[in-house]
Design a protein around this motif. Structure first.
Motif, PDB file in Angstrom:
ATOM      1  N   MET A 146       0.831  -1.189   0.000  1.00  0.00           N
ATOM      2  CA  MET A 146       0.000   0.000   0.000  1.00  0.00           C
ATOM      3  C   MET A 146       0.878   1.256   0.000  1.00  0.00           C
ATOM      4  O   MET A 146       1.892   1.303   0.700  1.00  0.00           O
ATOM      5  N   LYS A 147       0.455   2.239  -0.783  1.00  0.00           N
ATOM      6  CA  LYS A 147       1.217   3.487  -0.867  1.00  0.00           C
ATOM      7  C   LYS A 147       0.293   4.684  -0.713  1.00  0.00           C
ATOM      8  O   LYS A 147      -0.834   4.665  -1.208  1.00  0.00           O
ATOM      9  N   LEU A 148       0.779   5.714  -0.046  1.00  0.00           N
ATOM     10  CA  LEU A 148       0.081   7.001  -0.002  1.00  0.00           C
ATOM     11  C   LEU A 148       1.045   8.026  -0.580  1.00  0.00           C
ATOM     12  O   LEU A 148       2.245   7.989  -0.284  1.00  0.00           O
ATOM     13  N   LYS A 149       0.530   8.932  -1.383  1.00  0.00           N
ATOM     14  CA  LYS A 149       1.403   9.910  -2.012  1.00  0.00           C
ATOM     15  C   LYS A 149       0.770  11.292  -1.956  1.00  0.00           C
ATOM     16  O   LYS A 149      -0.417  11.440  -2.265  1.00  0.00           O
ATOM     17  N   GLY A 150       1.550  12.288  -1.582  1.00  0.00           N
ATOM     18  CA  GLY A 150       1.047  13.655  -1.545  1.00  0.00           C
ATOM     19  C   GLY A 150       1.957  14.545  -0.738  1.00  0.00           C
ATOM     20  O   GLY A 150       2.860  14.064  -0.033  1.00  0.00           O
ATOM     21  N   TYR A 151       1.751  15.846  -0.813  1.00  0.00           N
ATOM     22  CA  TYR A 151       2.549  16.826  -0.071  1.00  0.00           C
ATOM     23  C   TYR A 151       4.052  16.596  -0.282  1.00  0.00           C
ATOM     24  O   TYR A 151       4.854  16.738   0.644  1.00  0.00           O
ATOM     25  N   GLN A 152       4.432  16.152  -1.455  1.00  0.00           N
ATOM     26  CA  GLN A 152       5.835  15.928  -1.874  1.00  0.00           C
ATOM     27  C   GLN A 152       6.463  14.652  -1.312  1.00  0.00           C
ATOM     28  O   GLN A 152       7.627  14.376  -1.578  1.00  0.00           O
ATOM     29  N   VAL A 153       5.738  13.873  -0.522  1.00  0.00           N
ATOM     30  CA  VAL A 153       6.336  12.654   0.034  1.00  0.00           C
ATOM     31  C   VAL A 153       5.519  11.427  -0.354  1.00  0.00           C
ATOM     32  O   VAL A 153       4.381  11.546  -0.819  1.00  0.00           O
ATOM     33  N   GLU A 154       6.159  10.266  -0.172  1.00  0.00           N
ATOM     34  CA  GLU A 154       5.453   9.001  -0.413  1.00  0.00           C
ATOM     35  C   GLU A 154       5.570   8.137   0.840  1.00  0.00           C
ATOM     36  O   GLU A 154       6.641   8.066   1.452  1.00  0.00           O
ATOM     37  N   LEU A 155       4.481   7.539   1.217  1.00  0.00           N
ATOM     38  CA  LEU A 155       4.482   6.576   2.321  1.00  0.00           C
ATOM     39  C   LEU A 155       4.241   5.199   1.722  1.00  0.00           C
ATOM     40  O   LEU A 155       3.200   4.961   1.109  1.00  0.00           O
ATOM     41  N   ARG A 156       5.223   4.323   1.882  1.00  0.00           N
ATOM     42  CA  ARG A 156       5.126   2.961   1.335  1.00  0.00           C
ATOM     43  C   ARG A 156       5.092   1.984   2.498  1.00  0.00           C
ATOM     44  O   ARG A 156       5.893   2.108   3.436  1.00  0.00           O
ATOM     45  N   GLN A 157       4.161   1.034   2.434  1.00  0.00           N
ATOM     46  CA  GLN A 157       4.040   0.078   3.532  1.00  0.00           C
ATOM     47  C   GLN A 157       5.360  -0.679   3.720  1.00  0.00           C
ATOM     48  O   GLN A 157       6.007  -1.068   2.739  1.00  0.00           O
ATOM     49  N   VAL A 158       5.754  -0.841   4.960  1.00  0.00           N
ATOM     50  CA  VAL A 158       7.029  -1.497   5.281  1.00  0.00           C
ATOM     51  C   VAL A 158       7.061  -2.912   4.716  1.00  0.00           C
ATOM     52  O   VAL A 158       6.085  -3.663   4.830  1.00  0.00           O
ATOM     53  N   SER A 159       8.182  -3.270   4.089  1.00  0.00           N
ATOM     54  CA  SER A 159       8.373  -4.647   3.634  1.00  0.00           C
ATOM     55  C   SER A 159       9.628  -5.203   4.304  1.00  0.00           C
ATOM     56  O   SER A 159      10.351  -4.459   4.992  1.00  0.00           O
ATOM     57  N   GLU A 160       9.887  -6.478   4.080  1.00  0.00           N
ATOM     58  CA  GLU A 160      10.976  -7.139   4.799  1.00  0.00           C
ATOM     59  C   GLU A 160      12.330  -6.473   4.522  1.00  0.00           C
ATOM     60  O   GLU A 160      13.193  -6.424   5.411  1.00  0.00           O
ATOM     61  N   ILE A 161      12.511  -5.937   3.324  1.00  0.00           N
ATOM     62  CA  ILE A 161      13.822  -5.330   3.005  1.00  0.00           C
ATOM     63  C   ILE A 161      14.075  -4.051   3.804  1.00  0.00           C
ATOM     64  O   ILE A 161      15.192  -3.568   3.857  1.00  0.00           O
ATOM     65  N   ASP A 162      13.047  -3.501   4.416  1.00  0.00           N
ATOM     66  CA  ASP A 162      13.201  -2.239   5.163  1.00  0.00           C
ATOM     67  C   ASP A 162      13.580  -2.444   6.618  1.00  0.00           C
ATOM     68  O   ASP A 162      14.005  -1.493   7.287  1.00  0.00           O
ATOM     69  N   ILE A 163      13.403  -3.653   7.135  1.00  0.00           N
ATOM     70  CA  ILE A 163      13.375  -3.764   8.599  1.00  0.00           C
ATOM     71  C   ILE A 163      14.732  -3.496   9.265  1.00  0.00           C
ATOM     72  O   ILE A 163      14.785  -2.970  10.359  1.00  0.00           O
ATOM     73  N   GLU A 164      15.832  -3.805   8.570  1.00  0.00           N
ATOM     74  CA  GLU A 164      17.136  -3.515   9.182  1.00  0.00           C
ATOM     75  C   GLU A 164      17.411  -1.999   9.179  1.00  0.00           C
ATOM     76  O   GLU A 164      17.952  -1.451  10.147  1.00  0.00           O
TER      77      GLU A 164
END
Lengths: 79, 178
Positions: free
Chosen positions: B1-19
């Motif tokens: 899931m992604k949210l986009k606006g106000y110049q930023v993007e919020l992407r749902q955390v996935s396994e590659i992000d956790i470290e």
């Protein structure tokens, strides 16, 4: 008033400080009065004084007086 | 899931992000104002990730600006057994890991995006947050978003209604969405 004086005056009135406190090194992170509210007032003041409309990226990047000069140069304001 | 606006993007955390998230979270500059400041191990982080994947009461995001990750955000449903879809109140959380944007007006952008999502898409009645009374910066930040203090103490409970949010952030939303 030249462009630099106009800019310094915009900073002084937006941050509610004396003009003598404004210099090119003044930066967002190091000056407590320059918070997000002051930043919005500053953007409005600069836009009014120079008759321009800043891009959002430039509003975000405007983190010092020197950087403001650099940004305004893109809008054909010369210092 | 992604949210986009106000110049930023919020992407749902996935396994590659956790470290990356663990390193950010263990940075004392990030953890100093958190309610739980204990360092997080790889094992704890892995267990946390498994837990959030199957919990409909919370969602976690990586915040990106100009395609670079700069921080993390989350939403948690308030109330026993509530999901984000069914909760009357949601607690948003956020930290900016990239120092360049920590005290920048951009730090409001992910919150505006989350708040819009909560009020407009999830239909949340109000947002809640708990802030250490000593964390003046966080309190100021939230008050600029329209939050009102509900309970005083070492931990302050603050809340935000849709109307208060809209009226407090009109100029901010306009500047960040040109």
């Amino acid at each position: 008033m030249n462009s630099a004086e106009t800019l310094y005056q915009a900073f002084a009135s937006s941050l509610d400080v004396d003009l003598s406190e404004i210099n090119d090194d003044l930066a967002y992170n190091s000056f407590p009065k320059w918070d997000s509210t002051a930043h919005m007032i500053l953007v409005a003041e600069i836009e009014a004084q120079f008759d321009i409309m800043l891009d959002t990226d430039d509003i975000i990047d405007m983190s010092s007086v020197a950087k403001a000069k650099e940004i305004l140069s893109k809008y054909e304001v010369s210092f | 899931m992604k949210l986009k606006g106000y110049q930023v993007e919020l992407r749902q955390v996935s396994e590659i992000d956790i470290e990356m998230l663990r390193k950010w979270r263990n940075d004392p500059e990030v953890s100093q104002f958190m309610l739980d400041r204990k360092p997080i191990s790889r094992e704890q982080q892995s267990a946390w990730y498994k837990k959030i994947q199957r919990d409909p009461g919370q969602i976690h995001f990586v915040i990106s600006y100009r395609d670079q990750p700069i921080g993390a955000a989350n939403l948690k449903a308030r109330g026993l057994g509530k999901t984000l879809d069914t909760a009357n109140a949601i607690e948003p959380g956020l930290y900016i890991a990239d120092k360049r944007y920590r005290n920048n007006i951009l730090a409001f952008a992910p919150t505006l995006l989350l708040n819009d999502y909560c009020f407009n898409t999830l239909g949340t009645a109000r947002l809640l947050a708990v802030v250490k009374a000593s964390n003046v910066a966080a309190l100021n930040y939230n008050q600029k978003l329209g939050y009102k203090v509900e309970n005083e103490g070492d931990l302050l409970e603050i809340s935000l209604t849709h109307n208060n949010y809209l009226s407090a952030t009109k100029q901010l939303r306009s500047l960040l969405s040109r």
